[in-house]
Design a protein around this motif. Structure first.
Motif, PDB file in Angstrom:
ATOM      1  N   SER A 137      -0.313  -0.823   2.833  1.00 21.10           N
ATOM      2  CA  SER A 137       0.038  -1.677   3.936  1.00 21.10           C
ATOM      3  C   SER A 137      -0.396  -2.783   4.960  1.00 21.10           C
ATOM      4  N   VAL A 138      -1.481  -2.500   5.487  1.00 17.95           N
ATOM      5  CA  VAL A 138      -2.216  -3.358   5.614  1.00 17.95           C
ATOM      6  C   VAL A 138      -2.206  -4.467   5.394  1.00 17.95           C
ATOM      7  N   LEU A 139      -2.547  -4.621   3.823  1.00 12.15           N
ATOM      8  CA  LEU A 139      -2.700  -5.834   3.004  1.00 12.15           C
ATOM      9  C   LEU A 139      -1.516  -6.231   2.159  1.00 12.15           C
ATOM     10  N   THR A 140      -1.046  -5.823   1.943  1.00 16.57           N
ATOM     11  CA  THR A 140       0.495  -6.091   2.634  1.00 16.57           C
ATOM     12  C   THR A 140       0.933  -7.028   3.802  1.00 16.57           C
TER      13      THR A 140
ATOM     14  N   ALA B 165      -1.709   7.609 -11.870  1.00 17.12           N
ATOM     15  CA  ALA B 165      -3.647   7.211 -12.401  1.00 17.12           C
ATOM     16  C   ALA B 165      -3.873   5.959 -11.196  1.00 17.12           C
ATOM     17  N   ARG B 166      -4.966   5.963 -10.939  1.00 12.13           N
ATOM     18  CA  ARG B 166      -5.961   4.836 -10.463  1.00 12.13           C
ATOM     19  C   ARG B 166      -5.501   3.531 -10.996  1.00 12.13           C
ATOM     20  N   SER B 167      -5.749   3.314 -12.224  1.00  8.08           N
ATOM     21  CA  SER B 167      -5.522   2.241 -12.121  1.00  8.08           C
ATOM     22  C   SER B 167      -4.104   2.210 -11.780  1.00  8.08           C
ATOM     23  N   TYR B 168      -3.073   2.477 -12.368  1.00  4.63           N
ATOM     24  CA  TYR B 168      -1.744   1.926 -12.531  1.00  4.63           C
ATOM     25  C   TYR B 168      -1.883   1.982 -10.736  1.00  4.63           C
ATOM     26  N   SER B 169      -1.850   2.857 -10.033  1.00  6.80           N
ATOM     27  CA  SER B 169      -1.543   2.558  -8.134  1.00  6.80           C
ATOM     28  C   SER B 169      -1.902   0.982  -8.211  1.00  6.80           C
TER      29      SER B 169
ATOM     30  N   VAL C  30       0.166  -1.742  -5.989  1.00  5.03           N
ATOM     31  CA  VAL C  30      -0.057  -2.762  -5.052  1.00  5.03           C
ATOM     32  C   VAL C  30      -0.126  -4.312  -5.670  1.00  5.03           C
ATOM     33  N   VAL C  31      -0.563  -4.719  -5.846  1.00  5.00           N
ATOM     34  CA  VAL C  31      -0.842  -5.699  -6.756  1.00  5.00           C
ATOM     35  C   VAL C  31       0.454  -6.390  -7.436  1.00  5.00           C
ATOM     36  N   VAL C  32       1.422  -5.901  -7.573  1.00  5.87           N
ATOM     37  CA  VAL C  32       2.500  -6.631  -8.367  1.00  5.87           C
ATOM     38  C   VAL C  32       3.308  -6.419  -6.922  1.00  5.87           C
ATOM     39  N   ILE C  33       3.690  -5.254  -5.851  1.00  4.82           N
ATOM     40  CA  ILE C  33       4.116  -6.016  -4.369  1.00  4.82           C
ATOM     41  C   ILE C  33       3.211  -6.527  -3.946  1.00  4.82           C
ATOM     42  N   CYS C  34       2.173  -6.895  -3.838  1.00  2.13           N
ATOM     43  CA  CYS C  34       2.031  -7.962  -3.151  1.00  2.13           C
ATOM     44  C   CYS C  34       2.255  -9.488  -3.583  1.00  2.13           C
TER      45      CYS C  34
ATOM     46  N   ILE D 138       8.873  -4.920 -12.348  1.00  2.00           N
ATOM     47  CA  ILE D 138       7.559  -4.220 -13.065  1.00  2.00           C
ATOM     48  C   ILE D 138       6.846  -3.174 -12.693  1.00  2.00           C
ATOM     49  N   VAL D 139       7.491  -2.735 -11.408  1.00  2.00           N
ATOM     50  CA  VAL D 139       6.848  -1.818 -10.609  1.00  2.00           C
ATOM     51  C   VAL D 139       7.976  -0.631 -11.465  1.00  2.00           C
ATOM     52  N   ALA D 140       9.054  -1.219 -11.323  1.00  2.00           N
ATOM     53  CA  ALA D 140      10.076  -0.035 -11.847  1.00  2.00           C
ATOM     54  C   ALA D 140       9.769   0.543 -12.683  1.00  2.00           C
ATOM     55  N   VAL D 141       9.234  -0.189 -13.967  1.00  2.00           N
ATOM     56  CA  VAL D 141       8.531   0.357 -15.093  1.00  2.00           C
ATOM     57  C   VAL D 141       7.418   0.596 -15.262  1.00  2.00           C
ATOM     58  N   ILE D 142       6.110   0.894 -14.693  1.00  2.00           N
ATOM     59  CA  ILE D 142       5.349   1.323 -14.392  1.00  2.00           C
ATOM     60  C   ILE D 142       5.398   2.841 -13.451  1.00  2.00           C
TER      61      ILE D 142
END
Length: 523
Positions: A326-329, A382-386, A390-394, A366-370
């Motif tokens: 959340s700090v990142l966003t 999974a970590r890679s999908y997590s 975060v990247v797509v939300i950013c 994209i977030v919905a599909v993941i």
């Protein structure tokens, strides 16, 4: 007063090319100080989500949620589904909605400064109640006082910035409000990241530090100059001219001053701005005052900002990782608003709103599909999908930060004529806070019910608002604020909706056709 008499008043001629002045230190300073009001709004948006994910806070005020969160057996999407917890976040916005309507006559009759000071004082009281809260009632009362502060501040600050800024820089300077909002969000996220480890009173520090921007806003409001528009509207014409000359850095302000005087002549004939704003000639502005703030919230951004730590924890992130995300966003939102400030007065409002909307739609899908494919009610992501989420939300936050974030406030604050400006801004704030309240109160339940579909829900709304801007919003870049009323009569759709005005009014003449005398009445 008969319609012809009112029509003969107001801005009659396009004088934009005659405006003089430059960016002065006085304007920069006053806009910077006034924009602190946005930091208060942003700090609260950012602080709520972090505090509601802290175990000591939940254990004290929401033990049911605390035990559900730590039991490990609850559906991931439904861990935080609790109306009391949602009320902690959303009560502020309901109070702000009511306060924004009360603020309108204060802002009009006593000036923009008066509402800014009222907002700061109310927020100080709310911060004190929250930091000392011993039960849920005291906590909610503090939130209500914070809401009163936000209602007054959000009503007055964007108006203040729009009226102080030179026409050619108004977009960027008005965005100082949103920039301060994003800085408040980012700061709140950093503070939550630090206070989560201060047990059991770290949450009190997070809530109490809201007093810092509130104090700055209160003191700043006491020493800020009033806007020339407000001074002239309240009959202090010579003082208004002196302020105008000082903030424009020149004595050659005749064109802008004349526009303000003509606008104030019409404004002073209007006894009931809220009734006046319902008249057909104000229909375009009213539609924008309702749709722009509603659409801004229906992007889904506040859901992400309110509940970022909760949302990320629901996706399987640990407590520290969720706050870090959340700090990142928050940092991304602040950075993208800086981009918008640099380009809005060159590219214009429409291009930013449309391009930002398209990017947000793609990101939500994209977030919905993941989440739909890789994340379920009982399993972790999974970590890679997590990381991908975060990247797509950013990227989503980035698009919002250069488009609907700042422009959802900027456009409504610059389009109203003086006689309905305070009422129009109150409607904008009230609609914004109404939808903020509704989404804040419903989001945790919607997340539980819709699961990954919540992101498709918001993507659908972003599609609607992008089409709306393309079809109905004219470009307001570089148009003087007191001449904005002329713009709507040149738009292909709105000129069909607005009533014809007499030629001597200048509005009908601007369209190149003679208009019959109208029967518009004073509101």
């Amino acid at each position: 007063m008969a319609g012809g008499g009112v029509a003969a008043l107001g801005v009659k001629t396009d004088r934009a090319a005659q405006y003089k002045g430059r960016m002065t230190l006085a304007v920069a300073t006053t806009c910077l100080v006034a924009a602190v009001g946005g930091a208060i709004f942003g700090y609260d948006i950012g602080i709520s989500g972090g505090v509601t994910s802290m175990d000591p806070f939940l254990e004290k005020f929401f033990p049911v949620v605390f035990h559900r969160k730590n039991s490990g057996g609850k559906n991931n999407y439904c861990k935080y589904d609790n109306q009391g917890l949602a009320a902690f976040t959303s009560s502020l916005y309901l109070a702000g909605l009511v306060a924004s309507l009360v603020a309108s006559p204060v802002t009009r009759n006593y000036g923009r400064k008066a509402s800014i000071v009222c907002g700061g004082v109310s927020f100080l009281i709310g911060a004190a109640l929250n930091v000392a809260a011993v039960n849920l009632a005291m906590l909610i009362l503090g939130r209500i006082m914070l809401g009163v502060g936000i209602g007054f501040g959000n009503q007055a600050v964007p108006l203040y910035l729009s009226e102080m800024a030179p026409a050619h820089l108004r977009g960027g300077l008005n965005m100082m409000f949103q920039l301060a909002t994003t800085l408040g969000i980012f700061t709140a996220n950093l503070i939550n990241y630090g206070t989560q480890n201060i047990k059991p009173w770290g949450w009190r520090l997070s809530l109490g530090l809201a007093a810092v921007p509130a104090l700055l806003m209160t003191l700043g409001g006491l020493f800020l100059p009033e806007t020339p528009n407000s001074l002239i509207e309240r009959g202090r014409v010579e003082e208004g001219r002196r302020v105008l000359e000082r903030i424009r850095g020149t004595a050659d302000v005749d064109a802008e001053f004349t526009d303000m005087v003509e606008a104030s002549e019409l404004a002073n004939t209007v006894e009931h701005p809220f009734r006046n704003i319902l008249q057909p000639r104000n229909r375009p502005q009213l539609v924008m005052a309702v749709c722009m703030p509603a659409f801004q919230i229906l992007t889904g951004i506040n859901s992400i900002l309110f509940y970022a730590p909760v949302l990320f924890q629901s996706m399987g992130f640990g407590g520290n990782a969720s706050l870090y995300s959340s700090v990142l966003t928050g940092a991304v939102l602040f950075s993208s608003t800086l981009i918008s400030i640099g380009i809005v007065d060159r590219l214009g409002r429409r291009k930013l709103l449309i391009s930002g909307g398209i990017q947000m739609i793609v990101c939500q899908v994209i977030v919905a599909v993941i989440l739909g494919v890789k994340f379920g009610a009982e399993k972790q992501l999974a970590r890679s999908y997590s990381v991908a989420v975060v990247v797509v939300i950013c990227l989503f936050v980035l698009a919002f930060g250069w488009s609907w974030g700042p422009l959802g406030w900027t456009v409504p604050s610059e389009i109203f004529p003086l006689e309905t400006r305070s009422a129009g801004q109150s409607i904008t704030v009230a609609v914004n806070l109404l939808f903020t309240f509704a989404i804040a109160q419903a989001f945790l339940s919607l997340l539980c019910a819709f699961k990954f579909g919540i992101f498709l829900f918001f993507a659908g709304w972003i599609t609607v608002m992008t089409v709306f801007v393309y079809v109905f919003l004219p470009e307001t870049k570089g148009v003087p604020i007191e001449e904005m009323v002329l713009l709507w009569r040149k738009h292909w759709f709105w000129k069909k909706v607005m009533p014809d005005m007499p030629l001597e009014d200048g509005w009908g003449a601007a369209e190149g056709h003679a208009a019959p005398a109208s029967n518009n009445h004073k509101g």
